[in-house]
Design an enzyme around this catalytic site. Structure first.
Site, PDB file in Angstrom:
ATOM      1  N   ASN A  65       0.867  -1.213   0.061  1.00 48.53           N
ATOM      2  CA  ASN A  65       0.040  -0.083  -0.141  1.00 48.53           C
ATOM      3  C   ASN A  65       0.897   1.173  -0.093  1.00 48.53           C
ATOM      4  OD1 ASN A  65      -2.978  -0.412   0.144  1.00 48.53           O
ATOM      5  ND2 ASN A  65      -2.534  -1.675   2.080  1.00 48.53           N
ATOM      6  N   CYS A  74      -4.678  -7.056  -4.115  1.00 50.56           N
ATOM      7  CA  CYS A  74      -5.121  -5.705  -4.838  1.00 50.56           C
ATOM      8  C   CYS A  74      -5.495  -6.160  -6.325  1.00 50.56           C
ATOM      9  CB  CYS A  74      -3.814  -4.842  -5.049  1.00 50.56           C
ATOM     10  SG  CYS A  74      -4.432  -3.218  -5.979  1.00 50.56           S
ATOM     11  N   ASN A 170     -11.118  -1.711   4.430  1.00 53.55           N
ATOM     12  CA  ASN A 170     -11.523  -0.827   3.081  1.00 53.55           C
ATOM     13  C   ASN A 170     -13.095  -0.604   3.211  1.00 53.55           C
ATOM     14  OD1 ASN A 170      -8.908  -0.966   1.584  1.00 53.55           O
ATOM     15  ND2 ASN A 170      -9.497  -2.856   1.926  1.00 53.55           N
ATOM     16  N   GLU A 188      -9.697   3.778   1.000  1.00 50.30           N
ATOM     17  CA  GLU A 188      -9.022   2.658   1.216  1.00 50.30           C
ATOM     18  C   GLU A 188      -7.986   2.430   2.282  1.00 50.30           C
ATOM     19  OE1 GLU A 188      -6.388   0.636  -1.791  1.00 50.30           O
ATOM     20  OE2 GLU A 188      -7.635   1.624  -3.491  1.00 50.30           O
ATOM     21  N   ARG A 189      -7.989   1.644   2.850  1.00 49.49           N
ATOM     22  CA  ARG A 189      -6.835   1.169   3.994  1.00 49.49           C
ATOM     23  C   ARG A 189      -5.401   1.346   3.306  1.00 49.49           C
ATOM     24  NH1 ARG A 189      -6.363  -4.603   6.622  1.00 49.49           N
ATOM     25  NH2 ARG A 189      -5.709  -5.196   4.344  1.00 49.49           N
ATOM     26  N   CYS A 198     -11.304   0.864  -6.676  1.00 53.84           N
ATOM     27  CA  CYS A 198     -10.540  -0.338  -5.932  1.00 53.84           C
ATOM     28  C   CYS A 198     -11.210  -1.662  -6.275  1.00 53.84           C
ATOM     29  CB  CYS A 198     -11.163  -0.087  -4.409  1.00 53.84           C
ATOM     30  SG  CYS A 198     -10.163  -1.404  -3.346  1.00 53.84           S
ATOM     31  N   GLY A 199     -10.326  -2.391  -6.978  1.00 53.30           N
ATOM     32  CA  GLY A 199     -10.726  -3.634  -7.652  1.00 53.30           C
ATOM     33  C   GLY A 199     -11.425  -4.705  -6.638  1.00 53.30           C
ATOM     34  N   THR A 200     -10.747  -4.975  -5.422  1.00 55.39           N
ATOM     35  CA  THR A 200     -11.465  -5.840  -4.596  1.00 55.39           C
ATOM     36  C   THR A 200     -12.658  -5.481  -3.769  1.00 55.39           C
ATOM     37  OG1 THR A 200      -9.809  -4.993  -2.815  1.00 55.39           O
ATOM     38  CG2 THR A 200      -9.217  -6.994  -3.919  1.00 55.39           C
TER      39      THR A 200
HETATM   40  N1  LIG Z   1      -5.805  -1.097   0.284  1.00 58.10           N
HETATM   41  C1  LIG Z   1      -6.179  -2.471   0.116  1.00 58.10           C
HETATM   42  C2  LIG Z   1      -5.321  -3.224  -0.696  1.00 58.10           C
HETATM   43  C3  LIG Z   1      -5.474  -2.652  -2.301  1.00 58.10           C
HETATM   44  C4  LIG Z   1      -6.762  -2.790  -2.583  1.00 58.10           C
HETATM   45  C5  LIG Z   1      -6.703  -2.484  -4.047  1.00 58.10           C
HETATM   46  N2  LIG Z   1      -6.759  -1.000  -4.420  1.00 58.10           N
HETATM   47  C6  LIG Z   1      -7.725  -3.257  -5.054  1.00 58.10           C
HETATM   48  O1  LIG Z   1      -7.704  -2.586  -6.210  1.00 58.10           O
HETATM   49  O2  LIG Z   1      -8.316  -4.125  -4.730  1.00 58.10           O
HETATM   50  C7  LIG Z   1      -5.965  -3.019   1.621  1.00 58.10           C
HETATM   51  O3  LIG Z   1      -5.257  -2.620   2.214  1.00 58.10           O
HETATM   52  O4  LIG Z   1      -6.844  -3.930   1.748  1.00 58.10           O
END
Ligand SMILES: N[C@@H](CCC[C@H](N)C(=O)O)C(=O)O
Length: 259
Positions: A65, A74, A170, A188-189, A198-200
């Site tokens: 991060n 990510c 997040n 976002e964390r 943020c994809g996830t």
């Molecule tokens: N910030 C998230 C990890 C990254 C997430 C990312 N931006 C995505 O696209 O999934 C975390 O620390 O959980």
């Protein structure tokens, strides 16, 4: 130290990517990674990604991060490293790589990357708040007027809420647009700010939209940085598999930095 880097973005979620197959990058230097991600004193990015070799996969993805700490999965970064690996000629159209949450399959579809996400074991209600892990932990909150929401202050409060400690989460705010589309904004964390997507996070929103709004796959997600799609298979026991995050991922520039 001189570092050759590549800057990629997936719907505005942006990353410094380094070809670290030599494994010479100081991955334990959190202060260096934080500085490289800093938008005034460094290159500027939401995260930093190392591409490393692996004996059993086309490559290994290591994600950090913007705060310099190694992160969980990510999704947008996964799509960007697939584009990068394809640009390096590591595979033709389909690839199989390893990341912190296990194996991922991916396919290059012209401008888009289709990334298979980890299975999701369920959607929880924690103190009245919807929570799930899609490779990273996510809260999903439905709102009526997302355009005018103060995502940073509302998101930060939930990110540090005791219900999600230790580790935090997040936070995604979602507004349905029609029966198959939602507008999503994310705090976002590890970035500790709103990101353009943020994809996830959008993956989490799509699964919650299926459970709570009866939306069927593929769910379309509009983010500040662009549009994504999430397809999935809903299993009878509330679990989800065959989850795919699909959308654009592009190289922005390359460079060399001496630190
Ligand atoms: N910030 C998230 C990890 C990254 C997430 C990312 N931006 C995505 O696209 O999934 C975390 O620390 O959980």
């Amino acid at each position: 130290m001189t570092i050759n880097f590549f800057k990629y973005q997936g719907t505005g979620n942006d990353f410094v990517i380094i070809d670290d197959r030599s494994e010479r990058f100081p991955a334990s230097d959190q202060a260096l990674i934080e500085r490289l991600c800093h938008r005034r004193f460094g290159i500027g990015a939401d995260g930093l990604i190392l591409l490393r070799s692996d004996p059993d996969y086309d490559f290994r993805m290591v994600y950090f991060n913007a705060d310099g700490a190694e992160g969980s999965m990510c999704g947008n970064g996964g799509r960007c490293i697939v584009r990068f690996a394809h640009d390096l000629g590591l595979f033709e159209t389909k690839t199989r790589f390893i990341a912190v949450d296990g194996e991922h399959l991916a396919e290059v579809l012209d401008d888009e990357i289709s990334l298979k996400m980890s299975n999701v074991s369920g959607i929880e209600d924690r103190a009245g708040i919807t929570f799930l892990n899609t490779g990273s932990p996510h809260v999903v909150r439905s709102v009526d007027d997302l355009e005018s929401l103060d995502v940073v202050s509302e998101g930060r409060a939930l990110r540090y809420d005791s219900a999600f400690q230790p580790g935090g989460t997040n936070v995604n705010f979602a507004q349905p647009i029609n029966d198959h589309t939602l507008f999503v904004r994310t705090y976002e964390r590890g970035v500790e700010d709103e990101t353009y997507s943020c994809g996830t996070g959008v993956t989490a929103v799509a699964l919650v939209a299926h459970q709570q709004l009866n939306m069927s796959a593929p769910v379309a997600i509009q983010t500040i940085g662009g549009n994504l799609r999430v397809s999935f298979n809903a299993k009878a026991d509330g679990q989800y598999d065959s989850i795919y995050l699909i959308g654009p991922a592009k190289r922005v520039f390359t460079g060399t930095i001496t630190v």
